[in-house]
Write a protein that holds these residues in place. Structure first.
Motif, PDB file in Angstrom:
ATOM      1  N   ALA A   1       0.818  -1.373  -0.145  1.00 42.90           N
ATOM      2  CA  ALA A   1      -0.023   0.017   0.045  1.00 42.90           C
ATOM      3  C   ALA A   1       0.937   1.311  -0.095  1.00 42.90           C
ATOM      4  N   TYR A   2       1.908   1.336   0.780  1.00 44.11           N
ATOM      5  CA  TYR A   2       2.587   2.434   0.899  1.00 44.11           C
ATOM      6  C   TYR A   2       4.254   2.455   0.052  1.00 44.11           C
ATOM      7  N   ASN A   3       3.976   1.396  -1.114  1.00 44.66           N
ATOM      8  CA  ASN A   3       5.030   1.441  -2.137  1.00 44.66           C
ATOM      9  C   ASN A   3       6.406   1.388  -1.542  1.00 44.66           C
ATOM     10  N   GLU A   4       6.511   0.589  -0.531  1.00 48.58           N
ATOM     11  CA  GLU A   4       7.813   0.584   0.469  1.00 48.58           C
ATOM     12  C   GLU A   4       8.872   0.040  -0.359  1.00 48.58           C
ATOM     13  N   ALA A   5       9.975   0.855  -0.166  1.00 46.60           N
ATOM     14  CA  ALA A   5      11.308   0.607  -0.737  1.00 46.60           C
ATOM     15  C   ALA A   5      12.374   0.312  -0.170  1.00 46.60           C
ATOM     16  N   SER A   6      13.682   0.063  -0.315  1.00 45.08           N
ATOM     17  CA  SER A   6      14.829  -0.014   0.206  1.00 45.08           C
ATOM     18  C   SER A   6      15.078   1.394   1.323  1.00 45.08           C
ATOM     19  N   ALA A   7      15.452   1.115   2.462  1.00 49.80           N
ATOM     20  CA  ALA A   7      15.793   2.148   3.552  1.00 49.80           C
ATOM     21  C   ALA A   7      16.889   2.976   2.888  1.00 49.80           C
ATOM     22  N   SER A   8      17.824   2.461   1.838  1.00 45.68           N
ATOM     23  CA  SER A   8      18.814   3.150   1.195  1.00 45.68           C
ATOM     24  C   SER A   8      18.280   3.754  -0.199  1.00 45.68           C
ATOM     25  N   PRO A   9      18.664   4.960  -0.066  1.00 42.49           N
ATOM     26  CA  PRO A   9      18.065   5.617  -1.599  1.00 42.49           C
ATOM     27  C   PRO A   9      18.646   5.143  -2.607  1.00 42.49           C
ATOM     28  N   THR A  10      19.872   4.619  -2.677  1.00 42.65           N
ATOM     29  CA  THR A  10      20.618   3.863  -3.923  1.00 42.65           C
ATOM     30  C   THR A  10      20.125   2.384  -3.825  1.00 42.65           C
ATOM     31  N   GLY A  11      19.136   2.005  -3.101  1.00 43.70           N
ATOM     32  CA  GLY A  11      18.914   0.379  -2.883  1.00 43.70           C
ATOM     33  C   GLY A  11      17.749   0.113  -4.125  1.00 43.70           C
ATOM     34  N   LEU A  12      17.028  -0.984  -3.709  1.00 40.75           N
ATOM     35  CA  LEU A  12      16.143  -1.291  -4.701  1.00 40.75           C
ATOM     36  C   LEU A  12      14.736  -1.046  -4.016  1.00 40.75           C
ATOM     37  N   SER A  13      13.580  -1.016  -5.158  1.00 39.15           N
ATOM     38  CA  SER A  13      12.255  -0.407  -4.801  1.00 39.15           C
ATOM     39  C   SER A  13      11.568  -1.578  -4.681  1.00 39.15           C
TER      40      SER A  13
ATOM     41  N   VAL B   1       4.350  -3.251  19.233  1.00 41.57           N
ATOM     42  CA  VAL B   1       4.911  -2.698  20.754  1.00 41.57           C
ATOM     43  C   VAL B   1       4.304  -1.361  20.814  1.00 41.57           C
ATOM     44  N   GLU B   2       4.384  -0.669  21.707  1.00 43.02           N
ATOM     45  CA  GLU B   2       3.748   0.346  21.720  1.00 43.02           C
ATOM     46  C   GLU B   2       4.695   1.818  21.434  1.00 43.02           C
ATOM     47  N   ALA B   3       6.113   1.712  21.545  1.00 43.13           N
ATOM     48  CA  ALA B   3       7.070   2.813  21.271  1.00 43.13           C
ATOM     49  C   ALA B   3       8.462   2.383  20.774  1.00 43.13           C
ATOM     50  N   GLY B   4       9.081   3.066  19.972  1.00 47.74           N
ATOM     51  CA  GLY B   4      10.274   2.719  19.610  1.00 47.74           C
ATOM     52  C   GLY B   4      11.036   3.800  19.435  1.00 47.74           C
ATOM     53  N   TRP B   5      12.608   3.651  19.486  1.00 47.51           N
ATOM     54  CA  TRP B   5      13.621   4.563  19.690  1.00 47.51           C
ATOM     55  C   TRP B   5      14.428   4.702  18.431  1.00 47.51           C
ATOM     56  N   SER B   6      14.260   5.718  17.503  1.00 49.06           N
ATOM     57  CA  SER B   6      15.244   5.625  16.329  1.00 49.06           C
ATOM     58  C   SER B   6      15.558   6.937  15.779  1.00 49.06           C
ATOM     59  N   THR B   7      15.738   7.071  14.710  1.00 44.54           N
ATOM     60  CA  THR B   7      15.903   8.476  13.999  1.00 44.54           C
ATOM     61  C   THR B   7      15.005   8.361  12.782  1.00 44.54           C
ATOM     62  N   PRO B   8      14.380   9.210  12.339  1.00 44.08           N
ATOM     63  CA  PRO B   8      13.330   9.132  11.131  1.00 44.08           C
ATOM     64  C   PRO B   8      14.136   8.744   9.890  1.00 44.08           C
ATOM     65  N   GLY B   9      15.364   9.117   9.624  1.00 44.22           N
ATOM     66  CA  GLY B   9      15.984   8.891   8.500  1.00 44.22           C
ATOM     67  C   GLY B   9      16.108   7.514   8.117  1.00 44.22           C
ATOM     68  N   TYR B  10      15.989   6.586   9.311  1.00 45.74           N
ATOM     69  CA  TYR B  10      15.859   5.178   8.753  1.00 45.74           C
ATOM     70  C   TYR B  10      14.590   4.771   8.040  1.00 45.74           C
ATOM     71  N   TRP B  11      13.545   5.639   8.033  1.00 42.91           N
ATOM     72  CA  TRP B  11      12.288   5.131   7.493  1.00 42.91           C
ATOM     73  C   TRP B  11      12.150   5.597   6.074  1.00 42.91           C
ATOM     74  N   ALA B  12      13.328   6.025   5.225  1.00 47.63           N
ATOM     75  CA  ALA B  12      13.138   6.597   4.037  1.00 47.63           C
ATOM     76  C   ALA B  12      12.268   5.560   2.972  1.00 47.63           C
ATOM     77  N   GLY B  13      12.485   4.517   3.125  1.00 49.90           N
ATOM     78  CA  GLY B  13      11.901   3.370   2.408  1.00 49.90           C
ATOM     79  C   GLY B  13      10.308   3.341   2.509  1.00 49.90           C
ATOM     80  N   LYS B  14       9.818   3.950   3.767  1.00 47.68           N
ATOM     81  CA  LYS B  14       8.755   4.084   4.208  1.00 47.68           C
ATOM     82  C   LYS B  14       7.796   5.234   3.541  1.00 47.68           C
TER      83      LYS B  14
END
Ligand code: NA
Ligand code: NA
Lengths: 188, 343, 454
Positions: free
Chosen positions: A123-135, B82-95
């Motif tokens: 649904a959210y069209n998830e891709a790799s966490a790395s911008p240079t990775g796979l979609s 789980v109810e909560a998480g500790w991280s940095t938003p940059g980890y979720w670039a893929g989301k």
């Protein structure tokens, strides 16, 4: 009746076995991807995040597709310290109960939660966490429910075989691949 | 708000707060609790939140992997496993690609400017909008000073030297590296040290000096570059499942926010102090500390602008946040240029 | 009721152990028991009905998307190919011919092979399975005692996690905030020392009882051993080892990628041997896939079990039991070592490090062993290596010695888990001796990093 069930079980197990045998070739693909990646970095100095991600995509697809086939081929580790002294009937009972009480519920749970897991990614069209990775991350994620579905299929087939062995007439018992499962000719 | 309370008032408050149902939350972390700042700032929340809320909100910190693998934290909180998480938003670039802009931005703002945009420039509203879509309420809950630019086996004198360089790099900076002709690599965390030692890679970006020092990279690469253009300041976050967040009383919400505000301040002051010590220690180890020349930085900046343009064209959500940040920075520049001493 | 809830995590093991002995696949029992206890917890209202979702997350995040695990299918494929193409058998036969005057010569050679393999990977599953595929059939064919053969292979195979590159040392370095490079250097001495201990044991044992490792029949040896034969059987595998190690130390490939270099090398050797055709390739691919799946299946089952264990508070329970610590640094150290050893019967290394290290890391750095250590700043390094040796042992200790399961899954028909359990006992004792030596003589680990620092 028993015979219809048995032939049904053979049909579905065939599906899981075919998928597994296809999936097995991911090993060769994996090998080639690794070599390409190493060569590209060494001799052509090309960044290869995509290839490196493809590597784990391949090992994931490999073992997930093979989960059910491996069960059919009796490749999963068993502790036979005690069970080797048991009769065929007792072992068939263990197989049936193990299948019904452990494996099938576990497979069902993974399928239920796995469906949510994959559909979110889709649904959210998830891709790799790395911008240079796979979609399209949902594709590899989808292998989890697919792999477990194949395992579930094999589980159903094993149950049918155990039931035929335990409750069917003599011929059904002989037709059931159950006793073969245990007297395997060392192919794992 | 709470700091001003006398001891009697504290008692009154805790009586009042006791009306709220005490909540027990699992806090799953993307960093181990022992990792300087990145982990310790999260671990610290366990005691801080409990104290500030007079025991009505209790977090139990879980090391990465005990419940959720680090990169699964987002899904875990979103789904309510789980109810909560500790991280940095940059980890979720893929989301959601936009979330990268809430972690740190190449050639981005330093701490005061970043906070100013977040609190008063519309950042927070956008941040919550993005996260609420995913059933998460996230609070900026920690901040760290600039990172180092990385460890290099060879001296780098021009952008030309970066061409063909095999560098372990993560995030938006990796895109910039790609643009200038380097070959960013994805090396498993545990293999970085050896890959650098054996020359499988020529360089690696990692973290702040205090963390890098502990990782021992100085043993295998002697050239350490500054400033970390890819990460001038970094936000850390407390992610909370939206349903769990909504179930809190207003008082509890304010308590969590207060704990986070205090954690941000703590992260900056501790972080600045720690790096100073680490630099002394690194120099004692014979590390050659370099500063990028203005020319190199200018070229990297140009490359980043191109990367940002591509990303803006590709992702509307990213574009929205980027526009907000750029608009704020444009306005802020008039003040920054005049308000601060330039040495 | 309260008490039962607190003890639920331990109850999990109480239920699991007998069920494993029913002979139903370990992977499925682990998953099923994990799920059953989770359902119990949800049913009694102490657990959230969404939390099993994380098992899927763990399968993806902890097993599928782990780049280092790529080495597993590759090394298994390499081992299967070498076995199938006759390269391994030829090598081991020649080794046995050459060492025929030395008691237990083949087992000694296998230990050396284990050390070489250990330098290429830090993944136990990969090295144990590969060693089992390569050496076990040959050893059994030559009439080696099953227990001795399996023990030798399992123990040498686990050296991979101690000898760098080692994923375990990296994780420990991370948790202890110390340099992985420092730990790598410190682990070399103890790994080689342990290998030496194994060899000493094999030599003595087979010298006293030659029946355990029958020497080659007198007839075979004399004319069989020629320079040509040695070259023919040595050159291909040595080239392969050089390619794998060379690609790592030449800075061409990471250890993970080197496994792929090894795999393609094995294919080339098979082709040169004239043994490569489609049927062989298909057979090797399918057998490797099944072995790989056996191993990953265990991961997938175990992840559910250990997740539910942590969810029900198992980690806290263990730490509570450990909280009765003495004040003396030696008492703390002894308690930790004992705890790790005992936990090792049931958990794998990652679980144990995650339970123990974050809590005890700050305490460990404060411990003062006076003049026992050459440099007090190296307390953490010494402790980490002690713990690493202890954790390596956890792969070998029954009932849940994962190395033993991997081996069982890859061993030829006719090798029972009972043989493996029997075979491993002397090696576990050797591990404990190694640990004691390291405790009394820290220089074994610390000498190398200290010398290199100067
Ligand atoms: Na190793
Ligand atoms: Na064990």
């Amino acid at each position: 009746m028993m015979r219809t069930l048995l032939s049904f079980s053979q049909q579905i197990e065939r599906l899981s076995s075919i998928m597994g045998r296809i999936g097995a070739w991911a090993i060769i693909a994996l090998m080639l991807v690794i070599i390409t990646d190493v060569a590209l970095r060494r001799w052509f100095v090309i960044g290869s995040t995509k290839l490196q991600e493809l590597e784990w995509h391949l090992h994931g697809a490999l073992f997930l597709l093979c989960l059910g086939w491996a069960y059919g081929r009796n490749a999963h580790v068993r502790i036979e310290l005690v069970s080797e002294r048991l009769s065929d009937r007792t072992r068939a009972w263990i197989e049936l109960l193990g299948c019904l009480l452990f494996l099938t519920p576990y497979v069902a749970a993974i399928l239920i939660f796995g469906a949510d897991y994959v559909s979110y990614s889709f649904a959210y069209n998830e891709a790799s966490a790395s911008p240079t990775g796979l979609s399209n991350r949902w594709i590899i994620k989808a292998f989890i429910p697919i792999g477990f579905a194949l395992l579930g299929i094999t589980a159903v087939s094993r149950c049918i075989n155990a039931i035929a062995f335990l409750f069917g007439d003599e011929e059904a018992a002989r037709m059931s691949s159950f006793s073969r499962t245990h007297a395997h000719e060392g192919e794992s | 708000l709470l700091a001003a309370c006398s001891s009697e008032k504290t008692k009154e408050r805790s009586d009042a707060a006791a009306i709220a149902e005490p909540v027990e939350w699992r806090l799953t972390s993307t960093y181990p609790s022992t990792l300087i700042q990145l982990g310790t700032l999260g671990k610290r929340l366990e005691t801080e939140v409990s104290k500030i809320s007079a025991g009505t909100i209790n977090l139990t910190f879980y090391e990465p992997g005990v419940l959720a693998p680090p990169f699964e934290t987002f899904d875990a909180v979103s789904y309510g496993a789980v109810e909560a998480g500790w991280s940095t938003p940059g980890y979720w670039a893929g989301k959601d690609a936009a979330l990268q802009l809430f972690s740190s931005v190449p050639f981005g703002p330093s701490a005061p400017e970043y906070l100013a945009w977040f609190d008063y420039g519309g950042g927070k509203e956008l941040f919550e909008e993005v996260y609420h879509k995913h059933n998460i309420h996230s609070i900026i809950c920690g901040m760290t000073p600039p990172e180092a630019s990385g460890w290099f086996k060879q001296e780098i004198n021009s952008v030309e030297d970066l061409k063909g360089l095999k560098i372990r790099f993560f995030g938006l900076g990796a895109k910039v590296m790609e643009k200038v002709g380097a070959a960013p690599q994805l090396i498993a965390g545990g293999e970085i040290y050896q890959a650098l030692e054996l020359g499988t890679i020529d360089a690696t970006e990692y973290a702040m000096p205090a963390v890098d020092y502990r990782m021992g990279f100085y043993e295998v690469a002697k050239h350490y570059y500054f400033p970390g253009w890819h990460q001038q300041s970094t936000f850390f976050e407390l992610m909370i499942n939206l349903d769990a967040w909504n179930a809190l009383t207003d008082t509890q919400k304010v308590q969590v926010e207060a704990a986070c505000s205090s954690n941000v301040r703590y992260g900056i002051s501790e972080g600045e102090a720690l790096q100073a010590d680490a630099m002394v220690a690194l120099e004692a180890k014979g590390v050659q500390i370099h500063t990028w020349s203005p020319e190199v930085l200018a070229e990297l900046r140009t490359a980043w602008n191109e990367v940002a343009r591509d990303l803006v064209a590709k992702d509307p959500e990213f574009a929205r946040v980027w526009t907000s940040l750029q608009a704020f920075r444009g306005k802020y520049k008039a003040w920054a240029d005049r308000g601060y001493l330039k040495e | 009721m309260e008490l039962i809830v607190d003890l639920l995590p331990f109850l999990m093991f109480l239920v699991l152990t007998p069920l494993l002995f029913t002979g139903y696949p370990v992977a499925f029992v682990l998953g099923g028991v994990g799920l059953a206890f989770w359902l119990l917890a949800v049913g009694t209202g102490i657990e959230n009905p969404n939390s099993f979702f994380l098992v899927v997350s763990r399968i993806f995040g902890g097993v599928v998307s782990k780049l280092v695990l790529v080495a597993i299918p590759m090394f298994i494929f390499m081992g299967t190919m070498l076995e199938r193409s006759g390269v391994a058998k030829e090598l081991l036969y020649t080794l046995q011919l050459m060492t025929r005057r030395i008691p237990g010569g083949l087992a000694l050679s296998v230990t050396v092979l284990g050390v070489i393999l250990a330098a290429t990977t830090g993944i136990i599953g990969a090295s144990v399975v590969m060693m089992t595929l390569l050496a076990l059939p040959v050893m059994l064919e030559r009439g080696y005692d099953k227990a001795l053969a399996t023990g030798t292979i399992a123990a040498s195979g686990t050296l991979g996690i101690l000898l760098p590159p080692s994923i375990m040392l990296v994780v420990m370095a991370d948790l202890l905030s110390t340099s992985a490079g420092g730990l790598f250097l410190a682990a070399i001495g103890p790994s080689l020392f342990l290998a030496l201990l194994y060899m000493l044991y094999i030599f003595t044992r087979t010298a006293l009882n030659p029946g355990l490792a029958p020497p080659l029949a007198e007839v075979a040896k004399a004319d069989d051993l020629s320079v040509g034969r040695v070259l023919r059987s040595f050159v291909p595998p040595v080239l392969l080892i050089v390619a794998v190690l060379g690609s790592i130390f030449g800075g061409i490939a990471t250890p993970t990628e080197a496994s792929g270099v090894g795999a393609i090398g094995a294919v080339i050797l098979a082709a040169l041997n004239g043994k490569l055709n489609f049927r062989t390739l298909q057979d090797v691919v399918e057998r490797s896939a099944l072995t790989t799946t056996m191993l990953f299946g265990l991961f997938v089952g175990a992840t559910a079990f250990s997740y539910v264990f942590a969810l029900l508070g198992g980690h806290h329970l263990i730490l509570e039991l450990m909280s009765a610590t003495g004040i003396s640094p030696w008492a703390v150290l002894a308690m930790l070592m004992l705890a790790v050893f005992i936990l090792g019967f049931f958990f794998d290394w990652i679980e144990i490090t995650l339970i123990i290290l974050p809590v005890f890391a700050p305490i460990i750095t404060q411990l003062d062993f006076g003049s026992h250590l050459p440099d007090p700043a190296m307390t953490t390094t010494w402790f980490a290596i002690l713990m690493a040796v202890n954790l390596q042992t956890s792969f070998l200790t029954p009932p849940f010695g994962f190395a033993l399961f991997y081996m069982k899954g890859a061993a030829p028909e006719g090798v029972k888990l009972a043989d493996i359990y029997r075979g491993i006992v002397p090696f576990v004792i050797l591990q404990l001796i190694g640990l004691l030596v390291l405790l009394t003589w820290p220089e074994l680990a610390l000498w190398l990093p200290q010398t290199m620092a100067q």
